[in-house]
Design a protein around this motif. Structure first.
Motif, PDB file in Angstrom:
ATOM      1  N   UNK A 227      42.385  69.962  24.254  1.00  0.00           N
ATOM      2  CA  UNK A 227      43.613  69.167  24.421  1.00  0.00           C
ATOM      3  C   UNK A 227      44.574  69.423  23.266  1.00  0.00           C
ATOM      4  N   UNK A 228      44.064  69.407  22.045  1.00  0.00           N
ATOM      5  CA  UNK A 228      44.918  69.657  20.871  1.00  0.00           C
ATOM      6  C   UNK A 228      45.465  71.078  20.881  1.00  0.00           C
ATOM      7  N   UNK A 229      44.618  72.054  21.214  1.00  0.00           N
ATOM      8  CA  UNK A 229      45.071  73.451  21.266  1.00  0.00           C
ATOM      9  C   UNK A 229      46.167  73.633  22.304  1.00  0.00           C
ATOM     10  N   UNK A 230      45.982  73.057  23.487  1.00  0.00           N
ATOM     11  CA  UNK A 230      46.980  73.193  24.550  1.00  0.00           C
ATOM     12  C   UNK A 230      48.302  72.555  24.135  1.00  0.00           C
ATOM     13  N   UNK A 231      48.226  71.418  23.469  1.00  0.00           N
ATOM     14  CA  UNK A 231      49.451  70.755  23.016  1.00  0.00           C
ATOM     15  C   UNK A 231      50.189  71.607  21.985  1.00  0.00           C
ATOM     16  N   UNK A 232      49.470  72.144  21.013  1.00  0.00           N
ATOM     17  CA  UNK A 232      50.112  72.983  19.998  1.00  0.00           C
ATOM     18  C   UNK A 232      50.716  74.238  20.631  1.00  0.00           C
ATOM     19  N   UNK A 233      50.029  74.815  21.590  1.00  0.00           N
ATOM     20  CA  UNK A 233      50.566  76.000  22.276  1.00  0.00           C
ATOM     21  C   UNK A 233      51.844  75.641  23.043  1.00  0.00           C
ATOM     22  N   UNK A 234      51.857  74.491  23.706  1.00  0.00           N
ATOM     23  CA  UNK A 234      53.068  74.046  24.425  1.00  0.00           C
ATOM     24  C   UNK A 234      54.240  73.845  23.463  1.00  0.00           C
ATOM     25  N   UNK A 235      53.910  73.486  22.228  1.00  0.00           N
ATOM     26  CA  UNK A 235      54.967  73.287  21.226  1.00  0.00           C
ATOM     27  C   UNK A 235      55.315  74.600  20.521  1.00  0.00           C
ATOM     28  N   UNK A 236      54.845  75.703  21.068  1.00  0.00           N
ATOM     29  CA  UNK A 236      55.174  77.063  20.633  1.00  0.00           C
ATOM     30  C   UNK A 236      54.558  77.484  19.292  1.00  0.00           C
ATOM     31  N   UNK A 237      53.505  76.794  18.889  1.00  0.00           N
ATOM     32  CA  UNK A 237      52.736  77.275  17.734  1.00  0.00           C
ATOM     33  C   UNK A 237      51.916  78.468  18.217  1.00  0.00           C
ATOM     34  N   UNK A 238      51.787  79.464  17.377  1.00  0.00           N
ATOM     35  CA  UNK A 238      51.030  80.658  17.756  1.00  0.00           C
ATOM     36  C   UNK A 238      49.630  80.692  17.165  1.00  0.00           C
ATOM     37  N   UNK A 239      49.415  79.860  16.158  1.00  0.00           N
ATOM     38  CA  UNK A 239      48.146  79.836  15.431  1.00  0.00           C
ATOM     39  C   UNK A 239      47.759  78.377  15.199  1.00  0.00           C
ATOM     40  N   UNK A 240      46.455  78.139  15.146  1.00  0.00           N
ATOM     41  CA  UNK A 240      45.942  76.802  14.843  1.00  0.00           C
ATOM     42  C   UNK A 240      44.988  76.917  13.666  1.00  0.00           C
ATOM     43  N   UNK A 241      45.102  75.998  12.707  1.00  0.00           N
ATOM     44  CA  UNK A 241      44.198  75.956  11.564  1.00  0.00           C
ATOM     45  C   UNK A 241      43.455  74.627  11.529  1.00  0.00           C
ATOM     46  N   UNK A 242      42.338  74.644  10.828  1.00  0.00           N
ATOM     47  CA  UNK A 242      41.499  73.464  10.661  1.00  0.00           C
ATOM     48  C   UNK A 242      40.886  73.543   9.265  1.00  0.00           C
ATOM     49  N   UNK A 243      40.969  72.471   8.500  1.00  0.00           N
ATOM     50  CA  UNK A 243      40.263  72.379   7.218  1.00  0.00           C
ATOM     51  C   UNK A 243      38.968  71.603   7.469  1.00  0.00           C
ATOM     52  N   UNK A 244      37.864  72.100   6.882  1.00  0.00           N
ATOM     53  CA  UNK A 244      36.568  71.456   7.078  1.00  0.00           C
ATOM     54  C   UNK A 244      35.796  71.506   5.761  1.00  0.00           C
ATOM     55  N   UNK A 245      35.048  70.449   5.490  1.00  0.00           N
ATOM     56  CA  UNK A 245      34.223  70.454   4.284  1.00  0.00           C
ATOM     57  C   UNK A 245      33.283  71.653   4.330  1.00  0.00           C
ATOM     58  N   UNK A 246      33.236  72.370   3.234  1.00  0.00           N
ATOM     59  CA  UNK A 246      32.430  73.584   3.175  1.00  0.00           C
ATOM     60  C   UNK A 246      30.963  73.320   3.523  1.00  0.00           C
ATOM     61  N   UNK A 247      30.449  72.182   3.127  1.00  0.00           N
ATOM     62  CA  UNK A 247      29.050  71.856   3.385  1.00  0.00           C
ATOM     63  C   UNK A 247      28.769  71.281   4.761  1.00  0.00           C
ATOM     64  N   UNK A 248      29.788  71.100   5.577  1.00  0.00           N
ATOM     65  CA  UNK A 248      29.613  70.509   6.904  1.00  0.00           C
ATOM     66  C   UNK A 248      29.272  71.611   7.912  1.00  0.00           C
TER      67      UNK A 248
END
Length: 178
Positions: free
Chosen positions: A120-141
């Motif tokens: 759902x989040x990816x589709x929304x960002x694509x509709x808003x014309x973003x070409x890339x998606x990033x995510x920050x995650x705790x290194x130990x997770x």
């Protein structure tokens, strides 16, 4: 829990969802970050404080470009996600979107619901014309990192410290084309 959800509904979150979102966030943190974050910090998490924060975020979402969704099943909010333009200075916010949060109640893990929220989040960002998606995650997770890797994300080499409770932990950034 191996039971499958037969009917889940994802909808845009509103300020009145803040309490349910906060409950999911706190419960998820306490389970996912056990062993990464000191137990005293996890025990100090406040659903009331997180609800107030989410009410502010959701009330000002249009101004910041943030969108959030809740996942409802079994007559309850089981998860949520939020995304919008990147907040990273090394990326262009018109080109790069960021998944800010994605959490599920621990009882809902492993049932395909996180993938539905991520889609759902990816589709929304694509509709808003973003070409890339990033995510920050705790290194130990490792559980979350495995989820993102199975969803087509790869580490891009960026690393930063993030404040967690009274301390600081390293985060790594994942990226994928939309």
């Amino acid at each position: 829990m191996s039971q499958r959800i037969t009917r889940a509904v994802i909808r845009r979150a509103a300020p009145e969802d803040a309490g349910a979102i906060a409950r999911v966030e706190v419960d998820s943190w306490r389970a996912a970050y056990l062993g990464l974050v000191p137990a005293s910090d996890l025990n100090a998490l406040s659903t009331q404080a997180r609800a107030a924060s989410w009410r502010r975020i959701l009330s000002h979402a249009a101004a910041t470009g943030t969108r959030a969704w809740t996942l409802h099943a079994e007559d309850a909010v089981l998860g949520f996600a939020s995304a919008g333009p990147t907040r990273d200075e090394d990326d262009d916010p018109t080109e790069v979107g960021e998944l800010y949060t994605i959490y599920l109640l621990p009882a809902a893990w492993g049932r395909g619901l996180g993938a539905a929220l991520l889609d759902t989040a990816q589709a929304d960002l694509a509709r808003r014309r973003h070409r890339v998606m990033t995510i920050w995650v705790l290194e130990g997770n490792t559980r979350a990192r495995r989820f993102y890797e199975l969803s087509g994300f790869g580490r891009d080499g960026a690393r930063r410290p993030t404040r967690v409770g009274a301390g600081s932990l390293p985060e790594v950034r994942y990226r994928r084309a939309l």
